[in-house]
Scaffold this active site. Structure first.
Site, PDB file in Angstrom:
ATOM      1  N   GLY A   1       0.685  -1.164  -0.043  1.00 18.10           N
ATOM      2  CA  GLY A   1      -0.073  -0.019  -0.005  1.00 18.10           C
ATOM      3  C   GLY A   1       0.874   1.265   0.044  1.00 18.10           C
ATOM      4  O   GLY A   1       2.124   1.202   0.053  1.00 18.10           O
TER       5      GLY A   1
ATOM      6  N   GLY B   1       2.491   3.559   1.514  1.00 19.64           N
ATOM      7  CA  GLY B   1       3.252   3.721   2.881  1.00 19.64           C
ATOM      8  C   GLY B   1       3.873   5.121   3.172  1.00 19.64           C
ATOM      9  O   GLY B   1       4.224   5.518   4.254  1.00 19.64           O
ATOM     10  N   ARG B   2       4.174   5.781   1.869  1.00 19.73           N
ATOM     11  CA  ARG B   2       4.693   7.200   1.932  1.00 19.73           C
ATOM     12  C   ARG B   2       4.141   8.193   0.992  1.00 19.73           C
ATOM     13  O   ARG B   2       4.752   8.866   0.633  1.00 19.73           O
ATOM     14  CB  ARG B   2       5.960   7.193   2.084  1.00 19.73           C
ATOM     15  CG  ARG B   2       6.653   6.411   0.830  1.00 19.73           C
ATOM     16  CD  ARG B   2       8.257   6.756   0.655  1.00 19.73           C
ATOM     17  NE  ARG B   2       8.765   6.213  -0.556  1.00 19.73           N
ATOM     18  CZ  ARG B   2       9.666   6.569  -1.191  1.00 19.73           C
ATOM     19  NH1 ARG B   2      10.408   7.671  -0.690  1.00 19.73           N
ATOM     20  NH2 ARG B   2      10.256   5.871  -2.280  1.00 19.73           N
TER      21      ARG B   2
ATOM     22  N   LYS C   1       4.113  11.949  -3.169  1.00 23.72           N
ATOM     23  CA  LYS C   1       4.977  10.990  -2.704  1.00 23.72           C
ATOM     24  C   LYS C   1       6.072  11.539  -1.676  1.00 23.72           C
ATOM     25  O   LYS C   1       6.844  12.365  -1.938  1.00 23.72           O
ATOM     26  CB  LYS C   1       5.495  10.526  -3.865  1.00 23.72           C
ATOM     27  CG  LYS C   1       6.421   9.142  -3.739  1.00 23.72           C
ATOM     28  CD  LYS C   1       7.024   8.662  -4.989  1.00 23.72           C
ATOM     29  CE  LYS C   1       7.776   7.416  -4.816  1.00 23.72           C
ATOM     30  NZ  LYS C   1       8.378   6.914  -6.095  1.00 23.72           N
TER      31      LYS C   1
ATOM     32  N   GLY D   1       7.255   7.455   6.434  1.00 22.03           N
ATOM     33  CA  GLY D   1       6.330   8.029   5.586  1.00 22.03           C
ATOM     34  C   GLY D   1       6.883   9.066   4.495  1.00 22.03           C
ATOM     35  O   GLY D   1       6.266   9.612   3.752  1.00 22.03           O
TER      36      GLY D   1
ATOM     37  N   ARG E   1      -2.147  -0.980  -9.794  1.00 25.39           N
ATOM     38  CA  ARG E   1      -1.076  -2.064  -9.838  1.00 25.39           C
ATOM     39  C   ARG E   1      -1.292  -3.316  -9.731  1.00 25.39           C
ATOM     40  O   ARG E   1      -2.417  -3.714  -9.718  1.00 25.39           O
ATOM     41  CB  ARG E   1      -0.068  -1.631  -8.937  1.00 25.39           C
ATOM     42  CG  ARG E   1       0.128  -0.143  -8.684  1.00 25.39           C
ATOM     43  CD  ARG E   1       0.757  -0.160  -7.022  1.00 25.39           C
ATOM     44  NE  ARG E   1       0.959   1.255  -6.683  1.00 25.39           N
ATOM     45  CZ  ARG E   1       1.994   2.016  -6.832  1.00 25.39           C
ATOM     46  NH1 ARG E   1       3.309   1.338  -7.036  1.00 25.39           N
ATOM     47  NH2 ARG E   1       2.219   3.155  -6.423  1.00 25.39           N
TER      48      ARG E   1
ATOM     49  N   ASP F   1       4.127  -4.711  -7.505  1.00 24.72           N
ATOM     50  CA  ASP F   1       3.514  -3.516  -7.027  1.00 24.72           C
ATOM     51  C   ASP F   1       4.055  -2.226  -7.681  1.00 24.72           C
ATOM     52  O   ASP F   1       3.444  -1.066  -7.566  1.00 24.72           O
ATOM     53  CB  ASP F   1       3.564  -3.302  -5.416  1.00 24.72           C
ATOM     54  CG  ASP F   1       4.966  -3.378  -4.934  1.00 24.72           C
ATOM     55  OD1 ASP F   1       5.815  -4.336  -5.151  1.00 24.72           O
ATOM     56  OD2 ASP F   1       5.619  -2.436  -4.511  1.00 24.72           O
ATOM     57  N   ASN F   2       5.019  -2.490  -8.279  1.00 22.97           N
ATOM     58  CA  ASN F   2       5.584  -1.169  -9.282  1.00 22.97           C
ATOM     59  C   ASN F   2       5.223  -1.573 -10.874  1.00 22.97           C
ATOM     60  O   ASN F   2       5.966  -1.093 -11.755  1.00 22.97           O
ATOM     61  CB  ASN F   2       7.062  -1.307  -9.115  1.00 22.97           C
ATOM     62  CG  ASN F   2       7.510  -0.950  -7.619  1.00 22.97           C
ATOM     63  OD1 ASN F   2       6.646  -0.296  -6.982  1.00 22.97           O
ATOM     64  ND2 ASN F   2       8.706  -1.467  -7.190  1.00 22.97           N
TER      65      ASN F   2
ATOM     66  N   ASP G   1       7.395   4.431 -10.456  1.00 24.88           N
ATOM     67  CA  ASP G   1       8.410   4.084  -9.325  1.00 24.88           C
ATOM     68  C   ASP G   1       9.507   4.081  -9.943  1.00 24.88           C
ATOM     69  O   ASP G   1      10.121   3.006 -10.272  1.00 24.88           O
ATOM     70  CB  ASP G   1       7.765   2.831  -8.356  1.00 24.88           C
ATOM     71  CG  ASP G   1       6.644   3.301  -7.820  1.00 24.88           C
ATOM     72  OD1 ASP G   1       6.461   4.047  -7.326  1.00 24.88           O
ATOM     73  OD2 ASP G   1       5.786   2.143  -7.698  1.00 24.88           O
TER      74      ASP G   1
END
Length: 466
Positions: free
Chosen positions: A79, A81-82, A101, A114, A171, A236-237, A246
């Site tokens: 998820g 996260g930051r 981001k 984060g 994603r 996830d990327n 990313d």
């Protein structure tokens, strides 16, 4: 006037968490993309908005949840996260997420702070905007902001925040998250949402999967044509839209090596340059497995679903090879590269790998006759050149000039810009961003940015910045 229309938040609450960005102590704009801002209708945004201190009217900030395979290992919950997504804006070219981001902790931070520091923020801004300028599908950068805070990594760094713009942040790992929980209703809702948003021509699940596979084949071929190494091709990327997303430990090859690896965390070369097509194929297999339950209903059985998905998945190598041939054929000035052109392309790459020839300047050197200078065995190159001259298209120079930029974001130049920024000088970052916004046309005063690094300037390792 910004027009927000936040469709993702109309999905069920389990897709995200509503959360506001953490406050930045003293935000300062470092890089601002005025053209993109005008297109998005946010030309009046300042550093306070870009840092998340002021939430614009109509925004609905959320952190998205997803899972993913990281270096082949399953992580059931990752998820944002930051990062916090402010919302979606609608333009005449479509719908775009605006994402902060480095905006602070979320429920998905997994004990992280984060935050981001200014180095990775500058890297992603510069590289993603270059990718856009050369026509590679990519997320974009609206702003790079210095937050005024400090971020602790191996030492304390100035905090940074990137305002990222994407067709969406859906994603492969988003589908995997719900599949792993056997939440097939969520997978179906997500499929319908992503299909309507990115591939409205697809009328069902299998056609949606076909479009994602085609988009990834095109994307990876364009990476390969630039000597681009993503560095962290976890599921996830991988955005299902077909955009590059990313840019953590990414890098561009200087002296050509098909086994090039830069990422400090890719210790076994899983995501090496030559591995990127097969890794994309692997990621697409993970996506395909998410569709089995809903396709059982659509096609009338599990085996029918598996057979249909396997057929689509197995089309990837052929689609990729056709795109790769087109990309590299264009770099040689061949308008209609065919299967029998592969030896010509591969022989040049083989020479380049043997001699460690500069990837970008060798291809660009085909235009001005300097490609020979990058080779150690020039007699072999001359033999190859005779074959090439007999094959290239009549308008080969126009074709080749559009296929290889004159300048790329050299790893050492990005590092120089980051180090200068840490010392309070943003001029190198601003210069790189400006020159790389028109990379096919290199002014005489900027020729130094097209040179490969000296031995003492080489960057052998990059870092993701988390």
């Amino acid at each position: 006037m910004t027009q927000f229309d936040n469709s993702y938040v109309r999905l069920p609450d389990r897709f995200f968490t509503r959360i506001a960005p953490e406050r930045a102590p003293a935000p300062e704009m470092v890089l601002w993309n005025a053209d993109l801002a005008a297109h998005l209708g946010v030309a009046d945004w300042d550093a306070e908005i870009c840092a998340g201190n002021v939430i614009p009217d109509g925004a609905d900030p959320i952190a998205q949840v997803y899972g993913g395979h990281q270096f082949g290992n399953w992580s059931p919950q990752l998820g944002d996260g930051r990062a916090v997504m402010l919302g979606e804006v609608v333009t005449d070219k479509g719908r775009f997420d605006i994402h902060l981001k480095g905006a602070g902790r979320t429920p998905y931070s997994r004990n992280g702070d984060g935050r981001a520091w200014i180095g990775p923020v500058l890297r992603e801004y510069i590289v993603s905007e270059f990718m856009h300028a050369v026509g590679v599908p990519t997320t974009r950068a609206l702003a790079a902001v210095r937050t005024g805070g400090r971020v602790q990594r191996e030492r304390a760094y100035p905090g940074g925040l990137l305002v990222r713009v994407a067709a969406s942040h859906i994603r492969v790992g988003t589908f995997q998250y719900f599949t792993a929980r056997e939440d097939y209703e969520a997978v179906r809702l997500l499929t319908d949402h992503a299909r309507a948003r990115h591939f409205p021509q697809a009328t069902n699940t299998i056609e949606f999967y076909q479009e994602v596979v085609r988009a990834q084949a095109r994307l990876i071929a364009t990476w390969m044509g630039l000597g681009f190494v993503h560095g962290v091709m976890n599921t996830d990327n991988m955005a299902v839209s077909g955009e590059t997303i990313d840019f953590g430990p990414c890098a561009f090859i200087d002296g050509y090596s098909p086994k090039a690896v830069y990422s400090s965390i890719d210790t076994h070369g899983r995501y090496a340059y030559e591995q990127q097509p097969s890794m994309a194929h692997w990621n697409l297999a993970q996506l395909g497995s998410c569709f089995v339950p809903q396709l059982e209903d659509e096609l009338g059985g599990q085996q029918q679903a598996i057979d249909a998905l396997t057929e689509v998945l197995n089309s990837f190598p052929g689609l990729y090879q056709a795109e790769w041939r087109k990309v590299f054929g264009a770099k040689l000035g061949i308008a209609d590269a065919r299967e029998d052109d592969l030896p010509l392309i591969q022989d040049l790459l083989g020479m380049m790998a043997k001699d460690g020839a500069d990837f970008t300047n060798t291809f660009r050197g085909l235009l001005d006759g300097s490609a020979r200078d990058w080779m150690l065995d020039r007699e072999i190159f001359d033999d190859w050149s005779a074959r090439w001259q007999a094959r290239r298209s009549p308008d080969w120079q126009d074709i080749a000039a559009k296929a290889t930029p004159a300048v790329i974001p050299r790893n050492h130049r990005i590092e120089e810009a980051i180090q200068a920024s840490l010392a309070g000088d943003d001029s190198k970052a601003k210069r790189l961003a400006e020159v790389l916004s028109h990379p096919f046309d290199l002014a005489e005063a900027d020729r130094d940015l097209g040179l490969p690094p000296r031995e003492d300037q080489m960057v052998h390792m990059t870092f993701c910045g988390t």
